[in-house]
Write a protein that holds these residues in place. Structure first.
Motif, PDB file in Angstrom:
ATOM      1  N   TYR A 161      -8.643   2.745  -7.379  1.00 40.59           N
ATOM      2  CA  TYR A 161      -7.194   2.929  -7.411  1.00 40.59           C
ATOM      3  C   TYR A 161      -6.522   1.901  -6.497  1.00 40.59           C
ATOM      4  CZ  TYR A 161      -8.383   7.358  -9.611  1.00 40.59           C
ATOM      5  OH  TYR A 161      -8.886   8.316 -10.475  1.00 40.59           O
ATOM      6  N   ASP A 180       0.827   5.373   0.639  1.00 37.85           N
ATOM      7  CA  ASP A 180       0.064   6.421   1.316  1.00 37.85           C
ATOM      8  C   ASP A 180      -0.766   7.213   0.300  1.00 37.85           C
ATOM      9  OD1 ASP A 180      -0.255   8.326   3.782  1.00 37.85           O
ATOM     10  OD2 ASP A 180       0.341   9.629   2.109  1.00 37.85           O
ATOM     11  N   LYS A 181      -2.008   7.526   0.685  1.00 35.21           N
ATOM     12  CA  LYS A 181      -2.929   8.152  -0.265  1.00 35.21           C
ATOM     13  C   LYS A 181      -2.389   9.474  -0.827  1.00 35.21           C
ATOM     14  CE  LYS A 181      -7.265   7.594   0.499  1.00 35.21           C
ATOM     15  NZ  LYS A 181      -8.669   7.694   0.991  1.00 35.21           N
ATOM     16  N   SER A 205      -2.462  -0.069  -5.430  1.00 32.96           N
ATOM     17  CA  SER A 205      -1.001  -0.022  -5.513  1.00 32.96           C
ATOM     18  C   SER A 205      -0.427  -1.360  -5.086  1.00 32.96           C
ATOM     19  CB  SER A 205      -0.427   1.085  -4.618  1.00 32.96           C
ATOM     20  OG  SER A 205      -0.546   0.740  -3.241  1.00 32.96           O
ATOM     21  N   ILE A 207      -6.604   1.553  -2.637  1.00 34.39           N
ATOM     22  CA  ILE A 207      -6.269   2.873  -2.107  1.00 34.39           C
ATOM     23  C   ILE A 207      -7.513   3.741  -1.971  1.00 34.39           C
ATOM     24  CG2 ILE A 207      -4.891   4.961  -2.448  1.00 34.39           C
ATOM     25  CD1 ILE A 207      -3.272   2.411  -1.842  1.00 34.39           C
ATOM     26  N   ALA A 219       0.829  -1.209   0.000  1.00 32.48           N
ATOM     27  CA  ALA A 219       0.000   0.000   0.000  1.00 32.48           C
ATOM     28  C   ALA A 219       0.861   1.257   0.000  1.00 32.48           C
ATOM     29  CB  ALA A 219      -0.923  -0.002   1.218  1.00 32.48           C
ATOM     30  N   PHE A 263       0.293   8.644  -3.191  1.00 28.84           N
ATOM     31  CA  PHE A 263      -0.301   8.075  -4.398  1.00 28.84           C
ATOM     32  C   PHE A 263      -0.766   9.186  -5.332  1.00 28.84           C
ATOM     33  CE2 PHE A 263      -3.481   6.399  -7.164  1.00 28.84           C
ATOM     34  CZ  PHE A 263      -3.199   5.057  -7.347  1.00 28.84           C
TER      35      PHE A 263
END
Length: 272
Positions: free
Chosen positions: A223, A165-166, A225, A210, A163, A169
């Motif tokens: 979205y 981080d938003k 990752s 995400i 993952a 991202f």
């Protein structure tokens, strides 16, 4: 294939410098040991001729990557020592040592497993449209250099903490919008257009969800990752439109060499 003398550098048909195999960089490094789960006689055949049958695959155990091999001597000459080299590839993978010492002499018909630990080498990075690595193997006892291809399963390289981080991202997604750092495709005949079902399936392969958003009344955008064991992140956007058994796939990464392999993997994951 007989190897040329070290005094006359030559290139093999797969782009390797054979003089490296005979006395250059490939003579450096200590022997490798088999610590990860080894390949067996049921593994895919990578190479088979009158002298040697080689089986195996690239695999991941935890965060460690390895090429797990299974050697069988088909000839009369006992086999024990080898040198191994990867050609340039999309992941920049390379053996951590070029020395393959089986630890025993294999007589005719005898077999044994061996694990080649892999690391990353920036000099081995190269754009590639295929998840395949060309490998050269020198048989020390005979001086012959053999070639085989090692298949890379992109999903098997994905680590659990994929993952992003938003905020990171969003920033990276905007920065990676040019054609050199993005790969786009329309995937038809998807296994599901339900974002929750797609997210659940991708999570099984270490692909993290995400965010999701709606576009108008008939589109959902999701979205995701993931990270390969080398540390590189891959960002993914999936767009679904109501009434269509398809989705738009957009893959982005700072490591552009990953794009063809990642795109192919997600197309397969989304297909029925």
């Amino acid at each position: 294939t007989p190897a040329p003398s070290a005094a006359a550098p030559s290139s093999g048909s797969n782009g390797f410098a054979l003089d490296d195999l005979l006395g250059g960089d490939l003579l450096g490094g200590g022997p490798m040991g088999a610590s990860a789960p080894a390949a067996s006689s049921s593994a895919p055949i990578l190479l088979e001729n009158g002298a040697l049958r080689l089986q195996g695959a690239i695999a991941r155990a935890g965060s460690a990557l390895s090429l797990n091999l299974f050697f069988t001597n088909l000839g009369a000459t006992p086999l024990k020592d080898f040198k191994i080299q990867f050609n340039k590839n999309a992941l920049g993978l390379s053996p951590t040592s070029v020395v393959v010492d089986l630890g025993q002499q294999l007589g005719q018909g005898a077999s044994c497993p061996f694990t080649v630990p892999l690391g990353t080498d920036q000099s081995k990075l190269a754009p590639s449209a295929s998840p395949v690595i060309d490998v050269a193997l020198k048989i020390v006892a005979t001086g012959a250099v053999e070639y085989f291809k090692a298949q890379v399963d992109f999903c098997s390289l994905l680590v659990e903490n994929g993952a992003v981080d938003k905020k990171e991202f969003i920033a990276d997604w905007k920065a990676l919008g040019d054609a050199q750092q993005a790969a786009v495709a329309t995937v038809r005949g998807v296994f599901s257009t339900d974002v929750s079902q797609v997210s659940a399936k991708l999570a099984e392969r270490n692909v993290a969800s995400i965010a999701t958003r709606s576009v108008g009344a008939d589109q959902r955008v999701a979205y995701f990752s993931c990270r390969v064991a080398t540390g590189a992140a891959v960002l993914v956007e999936l767009t679904f439109k109501q009434g269509f058994d398809a989705c738009k796939l957009n893959v982005r990464s700072k490591q552009a060499q990953l794009l063809p392999v990642a795109k192919q993997a997600f197309e397969s994951l989304l297909a029925k």
